[in-house]
Design an enzyme around this catalytic site. Structure first.
Site, PDB file in Angstrom:
ATOM      1  N   LYS A  16     -15.047  -3.631   4.608  1.00  0.00           N
ATOM      2  CA  LYS A  16     -15.968  -2.657   5.137  1.00  0.00           C
ATOM      3  C   LYS A  16     -17.243  -2.590   4.339  1.00  0.00           C
ATOM      4  O   LYS A  16     -17.711  -1.787   3.765  1.00  0.00           O
ATOM      5  CB  LYS A  16     -15.450  -1.220   5.334  1.00  0.00           C
ATOM      6  CG  LYS A  16     -16.252  -0.325   6.108  1.00  0.00           C
ATOM      7  CD  LYS A  16     -16.285  -0.376   7.506  1.00  0.00           C
ATOM      8  CE  LYS A  16     -17.237   0.504   8.163  1.00  0.00           C
ATOM      9  NZ  LYS A  16     -17.344   0.565   9.506  1.00  0.00           N
ATOM     10  N   ASP A  39      -2.530  -1.538   5.358  1.00  0.00           N
ATOM     11  CA  ASP A  39      -1.520  -0.700   5.780  1.00  0.00           C
ATOM     12  C   ASP A  39      -1.541  -0.458   7.460  1.00  0.00           C
ATOM     13  O   ASP A  39      -0.580  -0.695   8.104  1.00  0.00           O
ATOM     14  CB  ASP A  39      -1.617   0.602   5.285  1.00  0.00           C
ATOM     15  CG  ASP A  39      -0.823   1.550   5.525  1.00  0.00           C
ATOM     16  OD1 ASP A  39       0.757   1.205   5.540  1.00  0.00           O
ATOM     17  OD2 ASP A  39      -0.895   2.838   5.574  1.00  0.00           O
TER      18      ASP A  39
END
Ligand code: NAD
Length: 335
Positions: A171, A228
């Protein structure tokens, strides 16, 4: 003969580890299991969820197969899974997700392996109150060294498993320092692997692309929290956490585990699905260089899913139980 620490764990853990060790033995894996305790039941008995005896056994033998461990929510002892990752610097969390015969899913021909950085990022849980009860803050840590290790692990896996492409997820448009550093290291590492295609995607676009056309992805490498989430998403594309394995690997230790929890609602009822832990055990055999045994088990599992779905556990649409499923895989190993 390989000495491997076996941690059955909580809830359905003992049932699925019994099933998996039986299948491995039938398949001819030469393993000496060193059984050790950890988890909630151990905590209730001895006051610690991770006894020194278990830690010492992993320190000595460096490889473990672990069933699920229950962790209290909100308060109580710290997650044993997180403690083990930090204690042994198991920086690579590896999660393959591959479409399986006869497992219900709207997605076909998915074959993704996610490499999640396992020791840093937002996941380290470094949080503080700037103003108690009003203003909370969290710190993400990304280092060049840890990024280089996980990204190199992803490329090395791609090379040794004949995979074609590595997708780095970040990101860096917003988190310019932390995930920006991860991306910068990815671009550097990729230069040493000219035969493997490299691309990078922003995490929100990645999530959409994985659902729109998952077949375009091969190896994914990303930071801890994104990994995750995306590795669970990838599992969801092929039937869920009940049918996907996982490995936590460092430079000199490795722990293989099922990613699902201890399923207290079905514990002791002979309904637990051993497939996820069996896939983790197959990853362990791959790590040990026991590819022939691994492939025998994989073929037997595929044959049972394809031709004898009725013997499987109810969570994947069968009408059998842990015992009938295990027996069928053992019988399929004879062919
Ligand atoms: P869970 O994964 O235990 O259960 C969620 C649902 O999936 C339940 O309905 C359960 O019956 C089903 N399920 C899970 N594994 C299954 C299997 N192998 N076969 C058939 N059905 C299966 O998640 P939860 O209920 O949120 O967590 C229970 C406990 O597990 C908690 O204490 C949690 O901390 C712990 N947990 C441990 C791990 C781990 O050790 N890796 C991971 C997740 C949760």
């Amino acid at each position: 003969m390989h000495d491997i620490v076996l941690i059955p764990g909580d809830g359905i853990g003992p049932e699925i580890t019994r099933s998996v060790t039986k299948i491995l033995e039938k398949a001819g894996a030469e393993i000496n299991w060193i059984e050790c305790e950890a988890g909630e039941e151990t905590y209730n008995k001895s006051g610690t969820p991770l006894p020194d005896k278990t830690l010492d056994a992993i320190k000595k033998h460096r490889i473990a197969l672990k069933g699920p461990l229950a962790t209290p929510v909100g308060s109580g002892f710290r997650s044993v899974n997180v403690s083990l990752r930090q204690e042994f610097n198991l920086y690579s969390n590896i999660r393959p997700a591959k479409s399986l015969p006869n497992i219900e899913s709207p997605f076909q021909n998915v074959d993704i392996v996610t490499f999640r950085e396992n020791t840093q990022g937002l996941y380290i849980g470094k949080e503080q109150w700037a103003k108690e009860g009003e203003h909370a803050e969290s710190i993400a840590v990304v280092t060049r060294e840890a990024s280089r290790k996980i990204i190199t692990a992803a490329f090395e896996y791609a090379k040794s498993h004949n995979r074609k492409k590595v997708t780095l997820v970040h990101k860096a448009n917003i988190l310019k320092l932390t995930t920006g550093l991860f991306l910068e290291v990815g671009r550097e590492v990729a230069k040493s692997y000219p035969d493997i295609e490299f691309e990078d995607l922003i995490v929100d676009n990645m999530a959409m692309q994985m659902v729109l056309r998952p077949q375009q992805f091969d190896i994914i490498v990303t930071t801890n929290l994104f990994g995750d989430i995306l590795s669970d998403l990838a599992s969801g594309l092929v039937g869920g956490l009940g049918v996907t394995g996982a490995a936590n690997i460092g430079d000199d230790a490795a722990i293989f585990e099922a990613v699902h929890g201890s399923a207290p609602d079905i514990a002791g009822k002979n309904l637990a699905n051993p497939t996820a832990l069996l896939f983790s055990a197959m990853m362990m055999l791959d790590y040990l260089g026991e590819k022939t045994v691994m492939n025998r088990i994989l073929s037997a599992l595929y044959r049972v899913l394809q031709d004898q779905k009725y013997v499987c556990t109810p969570d994947i649409g069968g009408s059998g139980n842990t015992a009938t499923y295990t027996e069928a895989i053992c019988a399929a190993l004879d062919f």
